[in-house]
Motif scaffolding. Structure first.
Motif, PDB file in Angstrom:
ATOM      1  N   SER A  76       0.827  -1.213   0.000  1.00  0.00           N
ATOM      2  CA  SER A  76       0.000   0.000   0.000  1.00  0.00           C
ATOM      3  C   SER A  76       0.860   1.261   0.000  1.00  0.00           C
ATOM      4  CB  SER A  76      -0.973   0.005   1.178  1.00  0.00           C
ATOM      5  OG  SER A  76      -0.301   0.198   2.393  1.00  0.00           O
ATOM      6  N   ARG A  77       2.035   1.207   0.626  1.00  0.00           N
ATOM      7  CA  ARG A  77       2.939   2.365   0.628  1.00  0.00           C
ATOM      8  C   ARG A  77       3.690   2.501  -0.693  1.00  0.00           C
ATOM      9  NH1 ARG A  77       3.767   0.340   5.828  1.00  0.00           N
ATOM     10  NH2 ARG A  77       5.679  -0.720   5.202  1.00  0.00           N
ATOM     11  N   GLY A  78       3.907   1.393  -1.375  1.00  0.00           N
ATOM     12  CA  GLY A  78       4.720   1.415  -2.584  1.00  0.00           C
ATOM     13  C   GLY A  78       3.960   1.551  -3.889  1.00  0.00           C
ATOM     14  N   ASP A  79       2.646   1.396  -3.875  1.00  0.00           N
ATOM     15  CA  ASP A  79       1.861   1.454  -5.118  1.00  0.00           C
ATOM     16  C   ASP A  79       0.577   2.244  -4.853  1.00  0.00           C
ATOM     17  OD1 ASP A  79       0.244   1.006  -7.372  1.00  0.00           O
ATOM     18  OD2 ASP A  79       1.015  -1.029  -7.641  1.00  0.00           O
ATOM     19  N   ASP A  80       0.531   3.462  -5.364  1.00  0.00           N
ATOM     20  CA  ASP A  80      -0.622   4.349  -5.137  1.00  0.00           C
ATOM     21  C   ASP A  80      -1.927   3.790  -5.698  1.00  0.00           C
ATOM     22  OD1 ASP A  80       1.021   6.163  -3.882  1.00  0.00           O
ATOM     23  OD2 ASP A  80       1.345   7.377  -5.674  1.00  0.00           O
ATOM     24  N   ARG A  81      -1.847   2.861  -6.622  1.00  0.00           N
ATOM     25  CA  ARG A  81      -3.053   2.294  -7.239  1.00  0.00           C
ATOM     26  C   ARG A  81      -3.653   1.154  -6.429  1.00  0.00           C
ATOM     27  NH1 ARG A  81      -0.016   0.712 -12.376  1.00  0.00           N
ATOM     28  NH2 ARG A  81       1.342   0.273 -10.662  1.00  0.00           N
TER      29      ARG A  81
END
Length: 92
Positions: A76-81
């Motif tokens: 969740s922190r590494g991929d805004d999608r």
């Protein structure tokens, strides 16, 4: 065709087995209560989040490219999608 099996190991921890044709992989998936709360979806279960998160990842990568240990907070922190797509999958 992809076949996915999950098994609850303990609080916030799941084993996942992913079959894609002749390739079967095994993963440990960690989901926190904080991520569940961030989704703001009443009555969603950890297992639903784990399964839909794996579906999200498998749309981008073959199972053989997934890491053994998958931390959904890290995702969740590494991929805004990720979170918006996960919400769409869980509600839709």
């Amino acid at each position: 065709m992809t076949e996915l099996r999950t098994r609850h190991l303990g609080p916030g921890e799941y084993a996942a087995e992913v079959d894609e044709g002749e390739n079967t992989t095994h993963h440990r998936v960690v989901v926190t209560h904080g991520l569940i709360e961030d989704l703001e979806i009443p009555d969603v279960t950890e297992e639903q989040v784990v399964r839909e998160s794996l579906g999200f990842l498998l749309e981008k990568l073959p199972n053989t490219s997934l890491p053994h240990d998958i931390d959904l907070d890290e995702l969740s922190r590494g991929d805004d999608r990720y979170v918006p797509e996960l919400q769409r999958r869980l509600v839709g």
